[in-house]
Design a protein around this motif. Structure first.
Motif, short mmCIF file in Angstrom:
data_model
loop_
_atom_site.label_atom_id
_atom_site.label_comp_id
_atom_site.label_asym_id
_atom_site.label_seq_id
_atom_site.Cartn_x
_atom_site.Cartn_y
_atom_site.Cartn_z
N ARG A 279 -6.81 -13.96 -3.41
CA ARG A 279 -7.26 -13.45 -4.70
C ARG A 279 -7.78 -14.57 -5.59
NH1 ARG A 279 -2.92 -10.08 -3.18
NH2 ARG A 279 -3.29 -7.86 -3.57
N ALA B 222 -1.93 -12.62 7.23
CA ALA B 222 -1.50 -13.12 5.92
C ALA B 222 -1.76 -14.62 5.80
CB ALA B 222 -0.01 -12.83 5.71
N ALA C 73 -3.33 -17.15 -2.16
CA ALA C 73 -3.07 -16.15 -1.12
C ALA C 73 -1.55 -16.00 -1.04
CB ALA C 73 -3.69 -16.59 0.21
N GLU D 276 0.83 -1.20 0.00
CA GLU D 276 0.00 0.00 0.00
C GLU D 276 0.87 1.26 0.00
OE1 GLU D 276 -3.56 1.73 -0.53
OE2 GLU D 276 -3.21 -0.44 -0.35
N ASP E 218 0.37 -8.61 1.68
CA ASP E 218 -0.70 -7.64 1.88
C ASP E 218 -1.95 -8.27 2.51
OD1 ASP E 218 -1.57 -9.09 -0.28
OD2 ASP E 218 -1.52 -7.42 -1.69
N GLU E 219 -1.82 -9.51 2.99
CA GLU E 219 -2.87 -10.17 3.76
C GLU E 219 -4.17 -10.35 2.97
OE1 GLU E 219 -3.11 -7.77 7.32
OE2 GLU E 219 -1.44 -8.85 8.24
N LYS E 220 -4.04 -10.71 1.70
CA LYS E 220 -5.23 -10.91 0.87
C LYS E 220 -5.22 -12.30 0.23
CE LYS E 220 -5.94 -6.03 -0.30
NZ LYS E 220 -6.03 -5.03 -1.39
N GLU F 209 -10.67 -10.07 -4.81
CA GLU F 209 -9.72 -10.21 -3.72
C GLU F 209 -10.45 -10.03 -2.40
OE1 GLU F 209 -6.76 -7.34 -4.73
OE2 GLU F 209 -7.82 -5.67 -3.77
N GLY F 210 -10.04 -10.79 -1.41
CA GLY F 210 -10.65 -10.73 -0.09
C GLY F 210 -9.61 -10.45 0.96
N GLN F 211 -9.98 -9.66 1.96
CA GLN F 211 -9.06 -9.31 3.04
C GLN F 211 -9.07 -10.40 4.10
OE1 GLN F 211 -7.18 -6.34 2.83
NE2 GLN F 211 -6.01 -7.39 4.42
N LEU F 212 -7.88 -10.74 4.63
CA LEU F 212 -7.74 -11.76 5.65
C LEU F 212 -7.36 -11.12 6.98
CD1 LEU F 212 -5.71 -14.38 3.58
CD2 LEU F 212 -8.14 -14.48 4.16
#
Length: 714
Positions: free
Chosen positions: A656, A674, A648, A619, A652-654, A668-671
């Motif tokens: 996809r 990581a 995964a 980011e 960036d802890e996602k 993409e999804g946030q976790l």
């Protein structure tokens, strides 16, 4: 009349078919760590597809509740008959309702202090399903657990477990051994490798099969051949089998059930980086082995790296595939490597699918070292990672950073493959953690396309005289401990105990975090990626603890003065590496032009790289105008019939989803942390689930203790 009879017969058959039980599709469950015995990480479920994947949401989250600082979960869970089995950060085994995430039971191993890295677990049941077992390891202990209730099966082995340090033809009671990969199960045989030390004290990584009922050893294959066995002649020292270790399988295997052949990738011989004590090509280190699964007998092999000096272990299980070659279908086995190549062979004969050339490589100028003069390079498939790191590839994020990195780069040998370790130091690219890594690759059996996530990051290494060889007579306890530190710890934590940033923690001020008892537990049991150092005899361990905790001399007294050392295998090398060092810029970002992590698609029929896309981003860099940089990756992909590649493994802890045809990002999804693991994808009653372990805990990332299931809300 005949027509009426024909129609009546068809009607009867249709009615009968409607009463037949549905045929189970093996690609709808997830019964092994790689999905199936062929190891291709493929799901034939297509409920989730390109038209609706953007609607994925969290269906359930399982909180293990036992995460601590620096823990991680590299485990891919398995799913059989609606039950999901996995491992917590503290290495407890659990069972969940795979549709809801509700816990059914949890098993805590006898060795509750064990720590380490478990990448997979295994499942077996008898023919009528009355006996169902889960097998997994914590440290050197391989447990058998009742899959129905989570109870230890005490009739197995030594009251519920076997000790992997035993039954190696010579026992190594104090050695560093761990069963981090999932055993492979064939009929009633439990075929297993193990993680071992990478130093001169390593035990041999022989492959063994045990009876799934009793734990009795059924066969052994010596990966470091004994006299009279094939491959013995590749070691110049004819007593090498007595004292050289390694050549172990820590990455998992693949199994051709129909032919009864198990395919075993191996790691390097020990010690890493300096091979004067193990001259020769060193079979069966760094090799793909085909063994008779019934007997362990040798069928064929191919050595991917000769006389390894670069820690080029084969890092992932092979993939059993069917490819179109010269107009004919061929059953093949494909093996990815840390240096970004794919080696492919006929499963039965071991003949390469595409030509492999022996290419001259640089000689070593390190005293006593004899680097092998050539290394095998496949003509196809095309490599999935860049192969050379030159001045032109140095990061250009800013003129200042480019200048700084050029200065650093000029200190080391670089610009080509297989640069031997030296006093000057050299660039390793791709670095020690891939290229390809333990997350493995996925293959679509319908298209013969392989998908690989890879890290493209240079590291550098430098050799120094081994400080552990300094004479210690007349020295204080603490000074002796410093020499012991140089023997076992300096490679990862550096000569000044400062570590290497995010990857290898600093040991400075360790006495502010741990007391003597706590440090002993860590040394004996390991922690996360750090293996157990139980093999260190007490005469060395007490001085080491004195040094690390900065205690008064002789304050760390031996607790087991009568403990016997392991059999003598520990011939300390003259030279050792001064630590693992990523080639980072001053801000802690990779010093090579991006992308630093990628997802790749390779057509195994033609050997051509179809596409490559960045995987992950920072980011901070995105705000500076550097999006899609890619990140280091720890975890592999899964491909589905629905047209999706799930992956995964990024910083960036996602997690996809990509279009498997062209690499386009679809979702993409946030976790919560990581997902440094490979997902499991399965279907229950037509509903498809994507489950990832969100453990974090590497590269300075926050730790997590959750498993997260994604799917469609319907």
């Amino acid at each position: 009349m005949k027509r009426i009879l024909y129609l009546f017969t068809v009607l009867i058959l249709l009615i009968a078919a409607s009463w037949m039980p549905p045929v189970k599709d093996i690609y709808l469950s997830w019964p092994t760590f790689a999905g199936t015995n062929d190891g291709i990480r493929y799901s034939s479920g297509d409920q989730i597809n390109k038209s609706n994947v953007s609607k994925l949401k969290v269906l359930w989250t399982y909180e293990t509740g036992d995460k601590t600082n620096k823990t991680t979960i590299p485990t891919t869970p398995i799913m059989i008959d609606g039950v999901l089995y996995g491992v917590t950060p503290r290495l407890n085994l659990f069972a969940l309702d795979a549709a809801t995430g509700v816990e059914k039971w949890i098993f805590k191993p006898l060795d509750s202090t064990a720590r380490g890295s478990i990448r997979g677990i295994s499942y077996w049941q008898n023919k009528n399903g009355s006996d169902k077992r889960i097998f997994y390891s914590t440290g050197p202990f391989l447990y058998a657990v009742n899959a129905a209730n989570g109870k230890s099966i005490t009739s197995f082995g030594k009251g519920g477990f076997i000790d992997l340090r035993e039954n190696l033809d010579v026992d190594f009671p104090n050695s560093s051994v761990a069963g981090n990969a999932a055993p492979t199960i064939y009929k009633n045989l439990l075929i297993t490798g193990m993680r071992v030390s990478e130093g001169s004290d390593a035990v041999p990584g022989h492959i063994r099969a045990f009876d799934v009922i009793t734990g009795e050893r059924k066969w052994i294959f010596h990966t470091i051949p004994h006299p009279g066995e094939p491959g013995y002649e590749t070691w110049e020292d004819k007593d090498a089998w007595k004292r050289v270790g390694g050549a172990n399988n820590w990455a998992g295997m693949a199994l051709d059930v129909k032919r009864g052949i198990v395919y075993v990738p191996t790691g390097s011989a020990s010690p890493d980086f300096y091979g004067a004590n193990r001259k020769g090509s060193n079979l069966y280190a760094n090799s793909l082995l085909a063994l008779d699964a019934n007997t362990g007998k040798y069928i064929w092999h191919f050595q991917v790296v000769h006389h390894d000096l670069w820690d080029r272990d084969l890092p992932a299980n092979p993939n059993l595939v069917r490819v179109r070659k010269d107009g004919k279908w061929v059953d093949a086995v494909a093996q990815i490597t840390k240096h970004g190549y794919i080696f492919m062979f006929d499963r039965v004969t071991g003949k390469p699918i595409f030509p492999i050339n022996e290419v001259p490589v640089p000689a070593s100028d390190l005293p006593g070292e004899e680097a092998w003069p050539t290394q095998p390079i496949p003509t196809l498939p095309e490599p999935f990672a860049r192969q050379k790191f030159t001045v032109d590839e140095i990061s250009k994020r800013s003129p200042e950073i480019n200048a700084q990195l050029r200065t650093e780069f000029s200190k080391y040998r670089g610009g080509q493959e297989f640069i031997p370790p030296s006093f000057q130091g050299g660039i390793i690219f791709p670095g020690f953690d891939g290229g390809g890594e333990w997350g493995g690759s996925a293959v679509d059996p319908q298209t013969q396309i392989m998908y690989i996530s890879t890290t493209e990051l240079p590291w550098w290494t430098q050799m120094v005289p081994n400080p552990a060889l300094n004479k210690i007579s007349g020295k204080t306890f603490k000074e002796v401990g410093k020499s012991v530190y140089a023997k076992y710890c300096v490679t990862c934590h550096g000569p000044e105990l400062k570590g290497d940033g995010k990857a290898f923690p600093s040991l400075v001020g360790l006495n502010k975090k741990y007391n003597e008892q706590q440090l002993r537990q860590i040394l004996d049991n390991g922690r996360n990626m750090m293996p157990s150092f139980r093999q260190i005899i007490e005469g060395e361990k007490a001085p080491l603890i004195t040094y690390l905790l900065d205690l008064e001399d002789k304050e760390a007294m031996p607790v087991r003065p009568g403990a016997a050392p392991s059999p003598e295998r520990d011939i300390a090398p003259l030279y050792t590496m001064n630590g693992y060092h990523r080639f980072y810029d001053k801000d802690g970002f990779p010093g090579i032009t991006p992308p630093w992590g990628t997802l790749n698609a390779v057509n195994l029929n033609t050997g051509k790289l179809l596409w490559k896309v960045p995987l992950g981003e920072f980011e901070e860099l995105k705000k500076q105008g550097f999006p899609n940089s890619g990140t280091e990756i720890y975890g592999g992909p899964v491909v589905t019939k629905g047209g999706i590649v799930f992956v995964a493994g990024t910083q960036d802890e996602k997690i996809r989803a990509f279009d498997k045809a062209n690499g386009k990002l679809l979702w993409e999804g946030q976790l919560p942390a990581a997902g440094f693991a490979t997902p499991a994808v399965y279907s229950i009653n037509g509903k498809q689930y994507v489950v990832i372990a969100a453990g974090g805990g590497k590269l300075g990332m926050r730790s997590g203790g959750n498993y997260v299931a994604f799917g469609l809300d319907r």
